[in-house]
Structures are given as structure tokens and as C-alpha cells.
Motif scaffolding. Structure first.
Motif, PDB file in Angstrom:
ATOM      1  N   ARG A 110       0.835  -1.202   0.000  1.00 57.94           N
ATOM      2  CA  ARG A 110       0.000   0.000   0.000  1.00 57.94           C
ATOM      3  C   ARG A 110       0.871   1.253   0.000  1.00 57.94           C
ATOM      4  NH1 ARG A 110      -5.373  -0.853   1.338  1.00 57.94           N
ATOM      5  NH2 ARG A 110      -5.870  -2.991   1.914  1.00 57.94           N
ATOM      6  N   LEU A 111       0.284   2.328  -0.466  1.00 59.43           N
ATOM      7  CA  LEU A 111       1.029   3.579  -0.469  1.00 59.43           C
ATOM      8  C   LEU A 111       1.324   4.062   0.937  1.00 59.43           C
ATOM      9  CD1 LEU A 111      -0.617   5.481  -3.446  1.00 59.43           C
ATOM     10  CD2 LEU A 111       1.608   4.374  -3.374  1.00 59.43           C
ATOM     11  N   THR A 112       0.540   3.632   1.927  1.00 59.11           N
ATOM     12  CA  THR A 112       0.854   3.986   3.310  1.00 59.11           C
ATOM     13  C   THR A 112       2.182   3.368   3.746  1.00 59.11           C
ATOM     14  OG1 THR A 112      -0.588   2.159   4.001  1.00 59.11           O
ATOM     15  CG2 THR A 112      -1.501   4.390   4.106  1.00 59.11           C
ATOM     16  N   ASP A 113       2.518   2.214   3.177  1.00 55.71           N
ATOM     17  CA  ASP A 113       3.824   1.622   3.471  1.00 55.71           C
ATOM     18  C   ASP A 113       4.949   2.484   2.907  1.00 55.71           C
ATOM     19  OD1 ASP A 113       2.899  -0.852   4.773  1.00 55.71           O
ATOM     20  OD2 ASP A 113       2.122  -1.368   2.796  1.00 55.71           O
ATOM     21  N   ILE A 114       4.730   3.027   1.708  1.00 57.61           N
ATOM     22  CA  ILE A 114       5.732   3.891   1.103  1.00 57.61           C
ATOM     23  C   ILE A 114       5.816   5.217   1.866  1.00 57.61           C
ATOM     24  CG2 ILE A 114       6.520   4.956  -1.032  1.00 57.61           C
ATOM     25  CD1 ILE A 114       6.402   1.857  -1.007  1.00 57.61           C
ATOM     26  N   GLU A 115       4.659   5.712   2.346  1.00 60.13           N
ATOM     27  CA  GLU A 115       4.668   6.910   3.190  1.00 60.13           C
ATOM     28  C   GLU A 115       5.427   6.651   4.488  1.00 60.13           C
ATOM     29  OE1 GLU A 115       0.953   9.620   2.945  1.00 60.13           O
ATOM     30  OE2 GLU A 115       0.208   7.571   2.748  1.00 60.13           O
ATOM     31  N   LEU A 116       5.270   5.452   5.039  1.00 62.21           N
ATOM     32  CA  LEU A 116       6.026   5.091   6.241  1.00 62.21           C
ATOM     33  C   LEU A 116       7.523   5.148   5.962  1.00 62.21           C
ATOM     34  CD1 LEU A 116       6.255   3.982   9.147  1.00 62.21           C
ATOM     35  CD2 LEU A 116       6.088   1.675   8.177  1.00 62.21           C
ATOM     36  N   ALA A 117       7.934   4.606   4.808  1.00 63.08           N
ATOM     37  CA  ALA A 117       9.347   4.659   4.435  1.00 63.08           C
ATOM     38  C   ALA A 117       9.828   6.106   4.398  1.00 63.08           C
ATOM     39  CB  ALA A 117       9.560   3.981   3.092  1.00 63.08           C
ATOM     40  N   LYS A 118       9.031   6.982   3.809  1.00 63.14           N
ATOM     41  CA  LYS A 118       9.394   8.401   3.736  1.00 63.14           C
ATOM     42  C   LYS A 118       9.529   8.995   5.129  1.00 63.14           C
ATOM     43  CE  LYS A 118       7.874  12.838   1.829  1.00 63.14           C
ATOM     44  NZ  LYS A 118       6.830  13.538   1.033  1.00 63.14           N
ATOM     45  N   ASN A 119       8.588   8.665   6.025  1.00 62.92           N
ATOM     46  CA  ASN A 119       8.608   9.210   7.382  1.00 62.92           C
ATOM     47  C   ASN A 119       9.778   8.679   8.205  1.00 62.92           C
ATOM     48  OD1 ASN A 119       6.288  10.658   6.803  1.00 62.92           O
ATOM     49  ND2 ASN A 119       4.905   9.134   7.684  1.00 62.92           N
ATOM     50  N   LEU A 120      10.267   7.504   7.848  1.00 65.84           N
ATOM     51  CA  LEU A 120      11.426   6.923   8.529  1.00 65.84           C
ATOM     52  C   LEU A 120      12.740   7.425   7.940  1.00 65.84           C
ATOM     53  CD1 LEU A 120      10.287   3.189   8.828  1.00 65.84           C
ATOM     54  CD2 LEU A 120      10.634   4.774  10.741  1.00 65.84           C
ATOM     55  N   GLY A 121      12.658   8.038   6.763  1.00 65.57           N
ATOM     56  CA  GLY A 121      13.878   8.417   6.061  1.00 65.57           C
ATOM     57  C   GLY A 121      14.507   7.237   5.351  1.00 65.57           C
ATOM     58  N   SER A 122      13.672   6.241   5.007  1.00 62.83           N
ATOM     59  CA  SER A 122      14.130   5.024   4.345  1.00 62.83           C
ATOM     60  C   SER A 122      13.610   4.994   2.918  1.00 62.83           C
ATOM     61  CB  SER A 122      13.644   3.786   5.121  1.00 62.83           C
ATOM     62  OG  SER A 122      14.086   3.824   6.460  1.00 62.83           O
ATOM     63  N   LYS A 123      13.812   3.854   2.241  1.00 59.24           N
ATOM     64  CA  LYS A 123      13.294   3.634   0.901  1.00 59.24           C
ATOM     65  C   LYS A 123      12.176   2.598   0.949  1.00 59.24           C
ATOM     66  CE  LYS A 123      15.849   6.332  -1.700  1.00 59.24           C
ATOM     67  NZ  LYS A 123      15.261   7.375  -2.584  1.00 59.24           N
ATOM     68  N   GLY A 124      11.306   2.615  -0.074  1.00 56.22           N
ATOM     69  CA  GLY A 124      10.187   1.685  -0.118  1.00 56.22           C
ATOM     70  C   GLY A 124      10.317   0.686  -1.250  1.00 56.22           C
ATOM     71  N   ILE A 125       9.895  -0.535  -0.979  1.00 56.18           N
ATOM     72  CA  ILE A 125       9.735  -1.552  -2.016  1.00 56.18           C
ATOM     73  C   ILE A 125       8.240  -1.815  -2.122  1.00 56.18           C
ATOM     74  CG2 ILE A 125      10.192  -3.943  -2.685  1.00 56.18           C
ATOM     75  CD1 ILE A 125      12.868  -3.718  -1.256  1.00 56.18           C
ATOM     76  N   PHE A 126       7.680  -1.491  -3.274  1.00 57.54           N
ATOM     77  CA  PHE A 126       6.236  -1.435  -3.453  1.00 57.54           C
ATOM     78  C   PHE A 126       5.740  -2.689  -4.154  1.00 57.54           C
ATOM     79  CE2 PHE A 126       2.604   0.955  -5.728  1.00 57.54           C
ATOM     80  CZ  PHE A 126       1.722   0.667  -4.706  1.00 57.54           C
TER      81      PHE A 126
END
Length: 377
Positions: free
Chosen positions: A129-145
Motif C-alpha cells: 500500500r502507499l501507506t507503506d511507502i509513506e512510512l518509508a518516507k517518514n522513517l527516512g528510508s526507501k520503499g519496495i512497493f
């Protein structure tokens, strides 16, 4: 500092049903290849594995705990039987409308990771979900979608996704692809080199797609550097402010040195690279460029030019560019070219140079070994 994989559960490790509740064994279906490749990630790569999942209303009449825990515990034990252990399991029980600080994409459950013990910049959130990618952004990490079950049809979601594109490091629903991506990483680097003669900024992605943004103040030089990006399938940004009021020498030389240095640093440990690498024709010309990122600098140059200038670039600086690159990159270069058109000849050299780089930096993810009998490069 420890790197972390924050992994969603539903839609990522197990398939998510239409009602978004896995509250019975009949609904349980593990994601294809997840055991094989998450096991390899656990055993081969240096990540701490953490599960973080939103379970709307868990413990209420909407989603009784008696329906959740038997299935969840079975999931955990099944992964453990395959050698996959989750260091932590974070389960948020709030409803989406509550926007609780503990609910993804908020980071309330993950405050312990904002410390010097963890390398969040090189950590990943894996989710569907895009909320997972938003979490990555909030952590300062990268997302695998993992996009199997995400509806991207509405304008609101499409816009949100576009704003998160720079956070998405990989988009795939194949755990084999995820494993190979994590094993090889994306090789990026940058350098800033300032002297009294030049101010240079370079950003490099060895695993790019051929994008470039180059400005040295010398149009023909920009055109040649663009060949490296496009034909080498790497992304390259170069910005140079040089003392062109003096002449072109310092701009070309210092750019080559800095470019070589950023190649050397971005290649890192060089595990799995081909190391060597091209000849190509261009109309009347034939150019051959052989390269070896072996840790030693050397240049063999067999190319003569009859014109003094091509564009605003002195032809005597072609040799100097490649010599300076070998010094910075600590590589061998053997360059030969023949032909009658001077423009074609140097462009063929730069294109062959790019192809040689592409060959040499290519990695075999199944054989991540050092291509050297000496044990070091």
C-alpha cells in the motif's frame, strides 16, 4: 549501524482477501516465493527483519482476537520453520479513520529505530500500500512497493503516488526480484570538488537507465559526457563552473578526475562485477576501448586528430581527459580509433568507452565474488 527491513504482513507475506481480514485458515495463502527468498535475505544479507502491520479494530467485535491469533501464530511458526525470524512484530489495532500515531504511515510504534544504532537511510519498508511507502518516507528510508492489491485508479491516489516516486526504490510483486535487488543494492555516489580553478558536483547511479543532466560550459564536452550516460545505461549529473576565461584545460581535466573518483567510490567492494569490458563502428570510424577496474591506473592511447578544435574543445584534451579519468578511477584504459571524420572518431571513442563501462560494472547476483586471484582490487 543496523539496517532494517520493515515488512508489511497482508498483501506482502500473505495474500490479502477481498474483505481485508485473514481471520480463518481458509483465507490463508502465502505469497509465491516468499519462503525461498526471504530465507535467503535472512541468511545472506545483513538486515534486521521486522514485521509491522495495521489490523483494523483487532480486539473489537469487528475483528475478535480469537479469530486473529491462531492464524497469525501459525504464520509466524511457519516462517520460523524456514529459518525466518522476525526480530519484532508491531501490530496496530486502530481504525484508519483514527489516524493514530501508532498506525502506518505514522511512526509511533517505531521510535526505538530513530537512534544511532540503526541505519534508516539504508533500510527499506516492503509493503503493498502507499501507506507503506509513506512510512518509508517518514522513517527516512526507501520503499519496495508490491502493487498487486493496490487500487491506483483514483486521481487522489495517483497524485499521492507521484509524490512518493522518489521513495520507491523498487516496484515488484516477485520476491526473487526483491532478493536480487537487496543483494546487489543500487550503486549511487556523488562528489563535490572545489579548487581555485573549478567547482564541480557529480552524482552517479551505476544502475540507472541513461538519464543525464550535464553542464560544464563546453557544449561539445557536454555532448560527449552525455554519451557515457546514455550508452553506459547509467544516470549522470555533472555541474561544473570552471575558469573558461583562461581556457578549457582545467574544466576538462578536473571533471575527468572527479568523474573517475566517483566511479571508484561508487563501485565499492566490486563484488560480482565483470571488471573488464568494447569496440564499435560509427560511419567511417572504428573505435576500440578496453577497460579494467582493477585498482591500477594506466592509459594506452592510439588515436590521432588533425583538427585543433572540435566545437570549443581542444582535441589535445581528449587524451588528457581519459588519462585523468584513469588516475581518479584507478583503472586501465586501452583506446584505439581510426577514421577520417574527427567528430565521428571522438564520439565513437566516448560511445565505446560507455559500452565498456556498462560491461565492466555489470554484476552477476548469483556469483557475488571478487573477480581477482589476488583477493583484492
Amino acid at each position: 549501524m543496523k539496517r532494517v527491513l520493515f515488512i508489511d504482513r497482508d498483501g506482502t507475506l500473505i495474500k490479502e482477501p477481498a474483505d481485508e481480514q485473514i481471520d480463518s485458515f481458509e483465507k490463508l495463502e502465502f505469497y509465491p516465493k516468499v519462503f525461498q527468498y526471504l530465507s535467503k535475505i535472512t541468511n545472506e544479507l545483513d538486515f534486521e527483519i521486522v514485521m509491522i502491520t495495521n489490523q483494523d479494530g483487532l480486539g473489537t467485535n469487528v475483528y475478535p482476537e480469537t479469530n486473529f491469533w491462531p492464524v497469525h501464530n501459525f504464520i509466524i511458526k511457519t516462517f520460523e520453520s524456514e529459518g525466518i525470524s522476525f526480530k519484532e512484530q508491531f501490530i496496530d489495532r486502530t481504525f484508519a479513520k483514527d489516524n493514530a500515531p501508532t498506525r502506518k504511515p505514522n511512526t509511533g510504534l517505531l521510535t526505538k529505530y530513530f537512534s544511532s544504532n540503526y541505519d534508516l537511510a539504508n533500510s527499506f519498508v516492503i509493503g503493498d500500500r502507499l501507506t507503506d511507502i509513506e512510512l518509508a518516507k517518514n522513517l527516512g528510508s526507501k520503499g519496495i512497493f508490491i502493487n498487486d492489491n493496490t487500487n491506483l485508479g483514483t486521481d487522489e491516489i495517483t497524485v499521492k503516488r507521484e509524490t512518493l516516486n522518489n521513495v520507491i526504490a523498487l516496484e515488484s510483486n516477485d520476491w526473487e526480484v526483491i532478493y536480487k535487488f537487496l543483494k546487489t543494492d543500487v550503486r549511487t555516489g556523488s562528489i563535490e570538488r572545489n579548487t581555485n580553478e573549478t567547482k564541480i558536483k557529480i552524482a552517479l547511479n551505476l544502475d540507472g537507465t541513461g538519464k543525464s543532466n550535464i553542464n560544464t560550459g563546453l557544449a561539445f564536452f557536454d555532448h560527449m559526457l552525455d554519451q557515457i550516460a546514455r550508452h553506459g545505461h547509467l544516470d549522470l549529473e555533472i555541474n561544473v563552473i570552471g575558469d573558461l576565461e583562461v581556457d578549457e584545460h582545467h574544466t576538462i581535466e578536473d571533471t575527468a578526475i572527479a568523474l573517475g573518483e566517483v566511479f571508484a567510490s561508487t563501485l565499492g567492494n566490486k563484488l560480482g562485477i565483470e571488471r573488464y569490458g568494447f569496440s564499435l563502428p560509427m560511419d567511417d570510424c572504428l573505435a576500440q576501448v578496453a577497460i579494467d577496474f582493477g585498482g591500477r591506473n594506466w592509459l594506452v592511447w592510439e588515436a590521432e586528430f588533425k583538427r585543433e578544435m572540435i566545437g570549443k574543445m581542444p582535441t589535445e584534451m581528449f587524451f588528457h581527459f581519459f588519462k585523468s579519468f584513469t588516475d581518479g578511477a584507478k583503472c586501465n584504459l586501452n583506446i584505439k580509433a581510426e577514421g577520417s571524420n574527427e567528430h565521428h572518431k571522438i564520439e565513437a571513442i566516448f560511445k565505446a568507452f560507455a559500452k565498456a563501462i556498462k560491461m565492466a560494472v555489470k554484476r552477476d547476483v548469483e556469483k557475488m565474488i571478487l573477480p581477482s586471484t589476488k583477493g583484492m582490487l
